[in-house]
Write an enzyme that holds these catalytic residues in place. Structure first.
Site, mmCIF file in Angstrom:
data_model
loop_
_atom_site.group_PDB
_atom_site.id
_atom_site.type_symbol
_atom_site.label_atom_id
_atom_site.label_comp_id
_atom_site.label_asym_id
_atom_site.label_seq_id
_atom_site.Cartn_x
_atom_site.Cartn_y
_atom_site.Cartn_z
ATOM 1 C CB THR A 144 23.136 -20.586 18.410
ATOM 2 O OG1 THR A 144 24.072 -19.432 19.152
ATOM 3 C CG2 THR A 144 23.940 -20.664 17.213
ATOM 4 C CG ASP A 145 21.955 -16.854 23.100
ATOM 5 O OD1 ASP A 145 22.847 -17.186 22.613
ATOM 6 O OD2 ASP A 145 21.672 -16.221 24.007
ATOM 7 C CE LYS A 194 25.244 -21.188 22.115
ATOM 8 N NZ LYS A 194 24.807 -19.833 21.779
#
EC number: 6.3.5.-
Lengths: 416, 416
Positions: free
Chosen positions: A160-161, A237
């Site tokens: 996800t980073d 994010k």
């Protein structure tokens, strides 16, 4: 002491108890604790260590699954790049395995069999914090291959980073008539609170929809209720750990996906799929920098990039797209040397408007180009893509024109 | 043609009509249009220009106000640094004047007389995008002077672009027993939608509360309903243009202020004022850099700063506080050379936790220090402050300890 044993380690900082994991560093003992987290303990800090119980050994390799293709279903290819969502935990040993096949996936999430024919393979195995542009190219190539081999939709399992950066890169690099869905997880699948299964089911549901383009699917709220389908060039994010960390910025999600009822409810119009053509364009100019602007910043950083032969600079300015006047000379130096300099905003939400205040007007006079409501990260990827494919004069014309949904010319009232 | 005349300008891009404003650039004609925006037109693009009506000339200077001090009221000093909130529009000419006195303020917002004795002066007049550390020091000194001269509370009128950075800087530099409230406006006071008056009234209401610390007061929602009082080290400008652009991050606002009923409702505990002592500490190490991390970034940028003699670097990492492994060698170079390197996250919301994944653990082994739930911008200012006052070893101990509210050790469920 073997991997899989439950051990108890005493250190100055306290006592740690859990399953011994394989360790890649000989100076460190890694154990999986009851709360699901792994902890690494420097061997030199260990005061005492004991085995509480021996772990079970797996008695045999799992046999291959033999699943018949359901002719009524679409075929979805799941390509794994690594990251939490693609990890498979061996419950016997507690170790997180990087291995990733369609069989692994189906064993982990058998519900996938009810919605699509699943193909799956790992195209790389990296933590997404280590992602780089050459991997984006590799992923684009693998997507092309899968579509040409018959996939009706693609799911990319990704850490996800940097998932939003990759989603942007693929949005510009891949023109496909089928949906390409990036999916991740914020909690690994060995934790009771894992979001991996629901996200994956929702991603496959999205991948079989009659749409095209690149999207991200992640939890819509912190509970296990629904997922959102976000445009790949409008998502970010926005939290380091929550399951609903991904948010559409300056836009709303494209759709709400209910992984239980399998409903996909559209919240905005979306381009329909019309075949299975795929083209990729993997030229990227890697000499592009993303620079955050702040009070007291050193404008020489801009000269550093110019002198290193950089071709493009994205400024993450303040407010409506401003930068301190004490770096104007440095910006001028970049532009005088043919570098394309564009402006975004560190407020994240909202759009750049460099006509309101004198600072913005001055920057425009220098040749800095405002990027509307495009996210800084997206502008970075887009500038690499444009400079890889067009002459600078053309790049300057295209950077603030909407190509694949990255710029919305009108602000939405429901987007903040 | 005089400033204040209503003119009509024809260009290739269209026809612009409005009040002629004074222009600081001889190549540009600036006019204020009916919608309140100023537009700058390059003289060389003008095809035709005509005067529609002559502006009225102000016939006399406004006489000084002669307002008696109300002994029951607290004395609030409003210090202006510039920016939209401090602009005063001359309705005769349409020009925005930078002049700023208590009289100006009271003429613009007479409601202030009902809540406090108002002092006011300009300590500088800059757009906040041009803010720099030496100005933070100047503001700290002026605050000290005002408190010593009897102010019960301070309001700082500030441009919104970098207001959160200044709020952080003052939080570390000023230890005062009275409240220090930064306030801005997203729309200038000549526009019907201006938020200047309500924000200013709310700021003065906050400044007379029996609390201490540095805060930001801005609109709580886009309508003219209430304002929020945010902790100066927990707030961020999160939208480029909305009036409710400022949000408390990883926290909730301290209080809700109703400028109509004059109620201040506390949402969390706050330190009470207990006297009128003030001390300032304006030592800052300016050789500190804030670097955003991204896929494909050039690690040499870190060496550039190290070789320039920088003492501190704040990384705005990905996710839980990660950076690509291909810049590890550069980070090691910085740390080997005595530079303090600390980690924050570009997700903005959430906290850094470098124990979960191997990338974070490796970075910690190199000596990178995680900053908990502190905002990147706050970590930047705090590192300047710490390096200006302590030896590096002490700085490393203090950077992730809470000093003035910048770090909350426990995450709030209601803060995202």
């Amino acid at each position: 002491m073997d991997v899989g044993d439950i051990i108890r380690v005493e250190t100055d900082k306290g006592i740690f108890e859990g399953i011994l994991l394989p360790s890649t560093d000989e100076n460190i003992i890694t154990i999986k604790m009851k709360n699901g987290y792994n902890v690494g303990i420097l061997k030199e800090n260990v005061k005492n260590i004991e085995i509480i119980s021996k772990g079970e050994k797996p008695k045999y390799e799992l046999p291959p699954l033999n699943i018949e293709k359901n002719e009524k279903f679409k075929t979805i290819s799941i390509l794994s790049t690594g990251g939490t969502v693609a990890s498979k935990v061996d419950y016997k040993t507690g170790a997180v395995h990087p291995s990733f096949t369609a069989d692994d996936l189906i064993r982990a999430v058998p519900e996938l069999l009810d919605i699509a024919n699943i193909k799956g393979r790992a195209v790389m195995n990296i933590l997404s914090e280590n992602m780089k542009p050459e991997y984006w190219k590799k992923i684009a190539e693998e997507i092309k291959k899968e579509i040409e081999e018959g996939a009706d939709g693609i799911v990319i399992a990704h850490g996800t980073d940097t998932m939003a950066y990759t989603a942007s890169a693929l949005s510009f690099m891949v023109k496909a008539d089928v949906p390409i869905i990036l999916v991740g997880a914020q909690r690994s699948s060995d934790r009771p609170s894992s979001d991996a299964a629901l996200n994956l089911i929702s991603a496959v549901l999205a991948a079989r929809e009659p749409i095209k383009g690149v999207y991200v699917v992640m939890h819509g709220e912190s509970g296990d209720t629904f997922c959102y389908l976000h445009k790949g060039v409008k998502v970010r994010k926005c939290h380091s750990s929550r399951r609903d960390a991904f948010k559409s910025i300056n836009s709303i999600p494209v759709a709400k996906i209910n992984p239980f009822t399998k409903e996909v409810i559209y919240l905005q119009d979306v381009e329909k799929s019309n075949g299975r053509k795929v083209e990729i364009d993997t030229n990227l100019e890697e000499k592009v920098a993303l620079i955050k602007v702040y009070p007291g910043m050193d404008g020489e950083i801009i000269r550093f990039y110019v002198d290193k032969g950089y071709k493009g600079i994205v400024l993450e300015g303040t407010g409506l797209g401003h930068a301190p006047e004490y770096i104007f000379e440095d910006i001028k130096y970049a532009i005088d040397n043919g570098v394309v300099v564009v402006m975004t905003t560190q407020t994240i939400n909202g759009r750049v408007n460099m006509n309101v205040y004198s600072n913005g007007r001055e920057l425009q006079k220098l040749g800095v180009i405002g990027c509307g409501d495009m996210l800084p990260e997206v502008a970075y990827v887009k500038l690499m893509y444009l400079l890889g494919n067009y002459e600078p004069e053309e790049v300057k014309k295209l950077i603030n024109k909407n190509l694949v949904g990255e710029i919305e010319y009108r602000s939405r009232f429901d987007a903040y």
